[in-house]
Write a protein that holds these residues in place. Structure first.
Motif, PDB file in Angstrom:
ATOM      1  N   MET A   1       6.022 -11.123  -0.832  1.00 42.62           N
ATOM      2  CA  MET A   1       4.683 -10.637  -1.100  1.00 42.62           C
ATOM      3  C   MET A   1       4.371 -10.729  -2.583  1.00 42.62           C
ATOM      4  O   MET A   1       5.238 -10.511  -3.411  1.00 42.62           O
ATOM      5  N   ARG A   2       3.144 -10.994  -2.901  1.00 45.04           N
ATOM      6  CA  ARG A   2       2.721 -11.027  -4.293  1.00 45.04           C
ATOM      7  C   ARG A   2       2.662  -9.619  -4.842  1.00 45.04           C
ATOM      8  O   ARG A   2       2.387  -8.664  -4.145  1.00 45.04           O
ATOM      9  N   ARG A   3       2.945  -9.490  -6.137  1.00 44.95           N
ATOM     10  CA  ARG A   3       2.971  -8.188  -6.806  1.00 44.95           C
ATOM     11  C   ARG A   3       1.644  -7.452  -6.653  1.00 44.95           C
ATOM     12  O   ARG A   3       1.620  -6.254  -6.435  1.00 44.95           O
ATOM     13  N   THR A   4       0.527  -8.185  -6.729  1.00 48.95           N
ATOM     14  CA  THR A   4      -0.777  -7.524  -6.615  1.00 48.95           C
ATOM     15  C   THR A   4      -0.973  -6.892  -5.249  1.00 48.95           C
ATOM     16  O   THR A   4      -1.670  -5.898  -5.121  1.00 48.95           O
ATOM     17  N   GLN A   5      -0.344  -7.476  -4.226  1.00 49.85           N
ATOM     18  CA  GLN A   5      -0.435  -6.887  -2.896  1.00 49.85           C
ATOM     19  C   GLN A   5       0.406  -5.626  -2.792  1.00 49.85           C
ATOM     20  O   GLN A   5       0.123  -4.739  -2.006  1.00 49.85           O
ATOM     21  N   LEU A   6       1.484  -5.560  -3.579  1.00 49.67           N
ATOM     22  CA  LEU A   6       2.389  -4.413  -3.521  1.00 49.67           C
ATOM     23  C   LEU A   6       1.880  -3.212  -4.305  1.00 49.67           C
ATOM     24  O   LEU A   6       2.282  -2.092  -4.055  1.00 49.67           O
ATOM     25  N   VAL A   7       1.040  -3.459  -5.292  1.00 51.80           N
ATOM     26  CA  VAL A   7       0.602  -2.363  -6.142  1.00 51.80           C
ATOM     27  C   VAL A   7      -0.580  -1.642  -5.471  1.00 51.80           C
ATOM     28  O   VAL A   7      -1.725  -1.826  -5.806  1.00 51.80           O
ATOM     29  N   LEU A   8      -0.239  -0.842  -4.500  1.00 51.46           N
ATOM     30  CA  LEU A   8      -1.215  -0.029  -3.784  1.00 51.46           C
ATOM     31  C   LEU A   8      -1.043   1.394  -4.287  1.00 51.46           C
ATOM     32  O   LEU A   8      -0.027   2.023  -4.057  1.00 51.46           O
ATOM     33  N   THR A   9      -1.998   1.888  -5.007  1.00 56.68           N
ATOM     34  CA  THR A   9      -1.845   3.193  -5.622  1.00 56.68           C
ATOM     35  C   THR A   9      -2.619   4.241  -4.855  1.00 56.68           C
ATOM     36  O   THR A   9      -3.810   4.126  -4.670  1.00 56.68           O
ATOM     37  N   ALA A  10      -1.888   5.244  -4.398  1.00 58.69           N
ATOM     38  CA  ALA A  10      -2.507   6.386  -3.731  1.00 58.69           C
ATOM     39  C   ALA A  10      -2.341   7.579  -4.649  1.00 58.69           C
ATOM     40  O   ALA A  10      -1.271   8.128  -4.785  1.00 58.69           O
ATOM     41  N   LEU A  11      -3.400   7.948  -5.323  1.00 56.60           N
ATOM     42  CA  LEU A  11      -3.350   9.035  -6.289  1.00 56.60           C
ATOM     43  C   LEU A  11      -3.559  10.361  -5.592  1.00 56.60           C
ATOM     44  O   LEU A  11      -4.508  10.542  -4.859  1.00 56.60           O
ATOM     45  N   VAL A  12      -2.629  11.271  -5.830  1.00 60.12           N
ATOM     46  CA  VAL A  12      -2.725  12.597  -5.256  1.00 60.12           C
ATOM     47  C   VAL A  12      -2.662  13.595  -6.394  1.00 60.12           C
ATOM     48  O   VAL A  12      -1.676  13.665  -7.094  1.00 60.12           O
ATOM     49  N   ALA A  13      -3.711  14.328  -6.604  1.00 55.42           N
ATOM     50  CA  ALA A  13      -3.698  15.380  -7.618  1.00 55.42           C
ATOM     51  C   ALA A  13      -3.334  16.666  -6.912  1.00 55.42           C
ATOM     52  O   ALA A  13      -4.176  17.375  -6.388  1.00 55.42           O
ATOM     53  N   SER A  53       2.801   6.653  -5.394  1.00 51.27           N
ATOM     54  CA  SER A  53       2.376   5.268  -5.403  1.00 51.27           C
ATOM     55  C   SER A  53       3.395   4.431  -4.643  1.00 51.27           C
ATOM     56  O   SER A  53       4.427   4.932  -4.205  1.00 51.27           O
ATOM     57  N   ALA A  54       3.088   3.162  -4.491  1.00 49.44           N
ATOM     58  CA  ALA A  54       3.993   2.201  -3.874  1.00 49.44           C
ATOM     59  C   ALA A  54       4.015   0.963  -4.746  1.00 49.44           C
ATOM     60  O   ALA A  54       3.231   0.836  -5.674  1.00 49.44           O
ATOM     61  N   GLY A  55       4.902   0.076  -4.447  1.00 44.66           N
ATOM     62  CA  GLY A  55       4.952  -1.182  -5.178  1.00 44.66           C
ATOM     63  C   GLY A  55       6.114  -1.307  -6.133  1.00 44.66           C
ATOM     64  O   GLY A  55       6.237  -2.311  -6.827  1.00 44.66           O
ATOM     65  N   ALA A  56       6.990  -0.310  -6.191  1.00 43.87           N
ATOM     66  CA  ALA A  56       8.157  -0.397  -7.065  1.00 43.87           C
ATOM     67  C   ALA A  56       9.135  -1.432  -6.522  1.00 43.87           C
ATOM     68  O   ALA A  56       9.192  -1.690  -5.326  1.00 43.87           O
ATOM     69  N   THR A  57       9.895  -2.015  -7.419  1.00 44.84           N
ATOM     70  CA  THR A  57      10.977  -2.914  -7.030  1.00 44.84           C
ATOM     71  C   THR A  57      12.272  -2.410  -7.656  1.00 44.84           C
ATOM     72  O   THR A  57      12.260  -1.888  -8.770  1.00 44.84           O
ATOM     73  N   GLN A  58      13.358  -2.548  -6.954  1.00 43.33           N
ATOM     74  CA  GLN A  58      14.646  -2.101  -7.473  1.00 43.33           C
ATOM     75  C   GLN A  58      15.244  -3.102  -8.452  1.00 43.33           C
ATOM     76  O   GLN A  58      16.259  -2.839  -9.076  1.00 43.33           O
ATOM     77  N   GLN A 110      14.252   2.689  -6.123  1.00 43.18           N
ATOM     78  CA  GLN A 110      14.378   1.734  -5.028  1.00 43.18           C
ATOM     79  C   GLN A 110      13.028   1.081  -4.721  1.00 43.18           C
ATOM     80  O   GLN A 110      11.976   1.645  -5.027  1.00 43.18           O
ATOM     81  N   SER A 111      13.066  -0.067  -4.102  1.00 40.97           N
ATOM     82  CA  SER A 111      11.834  -0.763  -3.733  1.00 40.97           C
ATOM     83  C   SER A 111      11.033   0.087  -2.751  1.00 40.97           C
ATOM     84  O   SER A 111      11.595   0.666  -1.821  1.00 40.97           O
ATOM     85  N   GLY A 112       9.739   0.176  -2.989  1.00 35.82           N
ATOM     86  CA  GLY A 112       8.852   0.939  -2.117  1.00 35.82           C
ATOM     87  C   GLY A 112       8.118   2.029  -2.855  1.00 35.82           C
ATOM     88  O   GLY A 112       7.714   1.875  -4.001  1.00 35.82           O
ATOM     89  N   SER A 113       7.962   3.155  -2.177  1.00 30.01           N
ATOM     90  CA  SER A 113       7.146   4.236  -2.733  1.00 30.01           C
ATOM     91  C   SER A 113       7.953   5.154  -3.637  1.00 30.01           C
ATOM     92  O   SER A 113       9.184   5.192  -3.591  1.00 30.01           O
ATOM     93  N   PHE A 114       7.225   5.898  -4.480  1.00 25.24           N
ATOM     94  CA  PHE A 114       7.821   6.863  -5.386  1.00 25.24           C
ATOM     95  C   PHE A 114       6.800   7.951  -5.673  1.00 25.24           C
ATOM     96  O   PHE A 114       5.608   7.781  -5.413  1.00 25.24           O
ATOM     97  N   GLY A 115       7.261   9.068  -6.199  1.00 27.47           N
ATOM     98  CA  GLY A 115       6.369  10.170  -6.547  1.00 27.47           C
ATOM     99  C   GLY A 115       6.775  10.791  -7.866  1.00 27.47           C
ATOM    100  O   GLY A 115       7.949  10.784  -8.238  1.00 27.47           O
ATOM    101  N   VAL A 116       5.799  11.329  -8.570  1.00 27.07           N
ATOM    102  CA  VAL A 116       6.034  12.024  -9.830  1.00 27.07           C
ATOM    103  C   VAL A 116       5.387  13.394  -9.711  1.00 27.07           C
ATOM    104  O   VAL A 116       4.219  13.501  -9.326  1.00 27.07           O
ATOM    105  N   GLY A 117       6.137  14.442 -10.028  1.00 26.86           N
ATOM    106  CA  GLY A 117       5.618  15.800 -10.001  1.00 26.86           C
ATOM    107  C   GLY A 117       5.523  16.364 -11.403  1.00 26.86           C
ATOM    108  O   GLY A 117       6.384  16.091 -12.250  1.00 26.86           O
TER     109      GLY A 117
END
Length: 135
Positions: A1-13, A53-58, A110-117
């Protein structure tokens, strides 16, 4: 997959929007846009919160940067696939921005989603964050 397709950002405040504090004015950005290597950019929130967010790569190192101001401090945590991979604190001066950052070696996130608190010592602290994977 292209990087632009992987960078799907779901912002949660988390809490900030629920509490109605939301974002600050666009001219008071605490951190600049992380550019093409950026996976996530939160320009400004107040109080406790975070983002996912999603789109990280390991296969690349990951840089998490947080800036804050308003007196006190913020505690920052980062999770990758349900595993905590980073924790640090940033001092938040009253009038200027304090900045803290951590660089995680490739394979830690790891590849996939991640979260920051973000846990703020005072609900009036403004903060911003970026997550990038430099080439």
């Amino acid at each position: 997959m292209r990087r632009t397709q992987l960078v799907l950002t779901a912002l949660v405040a988390l809490g900030a929007i629920a509490a109605g504090t939301g974002s600050a004015a666009a001219d008071d950005v605490l951190l600049p846009d992380p550019g093409e290597d950026g996976l996530l950019w939160v320009t400004g929130q107040t109080g406790d919160g975070g983002a996912v967010s999603a789109g990280a790569t390991q296969y690349r190192r990951t840089v998490l940067t947080v800036a804050c101001k308003g007196g006190g401090h913020v505690r920052v945590t980062m999770q990758s696939l349900d595993t905590q991979v980073a924790e640090f604190s940033v001092r938040c001066p009253a009038r200027s921005a304090g900045v803290g950052s951590v660089t995680l070696d490739q394979g830690v996130v790891q590849s996939g989603s991640f979260g920051v608190g973000i846990h703020a010592s005072k609900q009036t602290i403004r903060w911003a964050l970026t997550v990038a994977q430099p080439r």
